[in-house]
Design an enzyme around this catalytic site. Structure first.
Site, PDB file in Angstrom:
ATOM      1  N   PRO A  38       0.780  -1.255   0.000  1.00  0.00           N
ATOM      2  CA  PRO A  38       0.000   0.000   0.000  1.00  0.00           C
ATOM      3  C   PRO A  38       0.807   1.299   0.000  1.00  0.00           C
ATOM      4  CG  PRO A  38       0.070  -0.904   2.202  1.00  0.00           C
ATOM      5  CD  PRO A  38       0.815  -1.882   1.328  1.00  0.00           C
ATOM      6  N   CYS A  39       1.470   1.596  -1.119  1.00  0.00           N
ATOM      7  CA  CYS A  39       2.223   2.852  -1.203  1.00  0.00           C
ATOM      8  C   CYS A  39       1.289   4.067  -1.218  1.00  0.00           C
ATOM      9  CB  CYS A  39       3.142   2.850  -2.427  1.00  0.00           C
ATOM     10  SG  CYS A  39       2.334   2.472  -3.975  1.00  0.00           S
ATOM     11  N   HIS A  40      -0.014   3.844  -1.402  1.00  0.00           N
ATOM     12  CA  HIS A  40      -0.962   4.963  -1.352  1.00  0.00           C
ATOM     13  C   HIS A  40      -1.110   5.517   0.069  1.00  0.00           C
ATOM     14  CE1 HIS A  40      -3.487   1.402  -0.461  1.00  0.00           C
ATOM     15  NE2 HIS A  40      -4.190   2.219   0.295  1.00  0.00           N
TER      16      HIS A  40
END
Length: 352
Positions: free
Chosen positions: A318-320
């Protein structure tokens, strides 16, 4: 309810004028003078700002009395493929050894012309090429079990060994007899409320999950093939099926954690950064600086940001959930609007 925030309306209208692909699925534009609604990339003549209102979902646009545009077909292109396409793909997956001809499609009340146009537009290949890749993947899996080449060829509907060998080598970049040296990456498409995604997987696990409209996607494909010394072909395995199920549950708000095997080639530093990303709890945010500190390397903020940018597996890694130290959204391959959507989606599900 339509969007009411002035700055957001202006931003969406500009995206509509420029046909910005990163906004597909983010908003739906209702045209008051025609009572139709469109997605961001619609080719139709653009309405005046005063004649346009924006909605976050298809349902909102429909409830407001708008009907789908016949040019951009928002209910199809932003989310699910049309029913005829779904049925055509189902015929391939259920009968991978049988060639689905135009006459077979017509017998099932499926238009070959519609199928051809959709595959060319959404996959960049023909329906027949898609079929051939599926059949070669089936053959590849059978060869891996030790089945004889001649049996695999004829069982998969090829009339001759030479014809099978030619197609196999063209797609898999190696002869059937060299199947032990063939590394295959399977690719397939799945749909989400904020646009379609490509998912790639090897026998080890998922190696790519990206929005179709992501910039540099072609470069990612090339890098992945080089890193794994593999060829990408259309197909499906248990990891892709599992991803489709779990991503659907994620967007429905039913899933907060993933249990999908991953195959993530990269440097030791990149692996450390990606592992750090996976530890960010659902619905929470961190910064690049905090990531660097967790890695006991507080000066490596820029290197951490670069490693985040090389993450090929959106949502699951989850780089968001990483933002700038000033609290602003920065750097997301799928587009900042999608990043904002994902953050808001997780926060709203935590509250509920």
């Amino acid at each position: 309810m339509p969007v009411t925030e002035i700055n957001e309306i202006k931003k969406y209208y500009q995206a509509l004028l420029t046909k910005d692909q990163s906004y597909v699925g983010i908003f739906y534009a209702g045209v008051k003078t025609t009572s139709i609604f469109c997605i961001a990339t619609c080719r139709a003549k653009k309405p005046k700002l005063e004649n346009t209102e924006f909605f976050y979902t298809v349902k909102e646009a429909l409830n407001a009395g708008y009907r789908p545009c016949k040019i951009c077909r928002p209910t199809e292109n932003a989310n699910e493929a049309p029913e005829q396409i779904i049925n055509a793909i189902k015929m391939i997956t259920q009968n991978p050894k049988i060639k689905i001809s135009d006459s077979v499609l017509r017998a099932h009340e499926i238009s070959p012309e519609i199928v051809r146009r959709w595959f060319k537009k959404n996959y960049g290949i023909t329906f027949q090429a898609y079929q051939r890749m599926y059949r070669i993947n089936q053959a590849y899996q059978e060869l891996k079990t030790g089945k004889k080449i001649i049996d695999v060829a004829f069982d998969n509907g090829y009339g001759s060994l030479s014809g099978f060998g030619y197609i196999y080598k063209k797609i898999a970049k190696n002869s059937p007899s060299g199947h032990l040296n063939n590394n295959i990456i399977l690719i397939n498409r799945l749909t989400t409320p904020i646009g379609p995604m490509f998912v790639c997987a090897t026998q080890q696990g998922v190696c790519l999950l990206e929005f179709v409209y992501r910039r540099m996607l072609e470069t990612e494909f090339k890098q992945l093939q080089q890193l794994l010394n593999a060829t990408i072909i259309f197909g499906e395995n248990e990891h892709i099926i599992q991803t489709r199920i779990q991503i659907k549950e994620y967007f429905e708000g039913k899933r907060k954690y993933f249990s999908i095997p991953l195959h993530t080639p990269g440097t030791d530093f990149q692996q450390a950064v990606w592992n750090c990303l996976k530890q960010i709890p659902y619905g929470e945010l961190t910064t690049y600086k905090q990531q660097a500190e967790k890695l006991h390397n507080p000066q490596a903020v820029r290197a951490v940001a670069n490693a985040n940018g090389f993450n090929r597996i959106a949502i699951i890694i989850p780089c968001h959930r990483v933002i700038g130290s000033n609290g602003k959204l920065t750097g997301y391959g799928g587009g900042l609007e999608r990043k904002k959507w994902l953050i808001d989606h997780e926060k709203s599900n935590l509250k509920s």
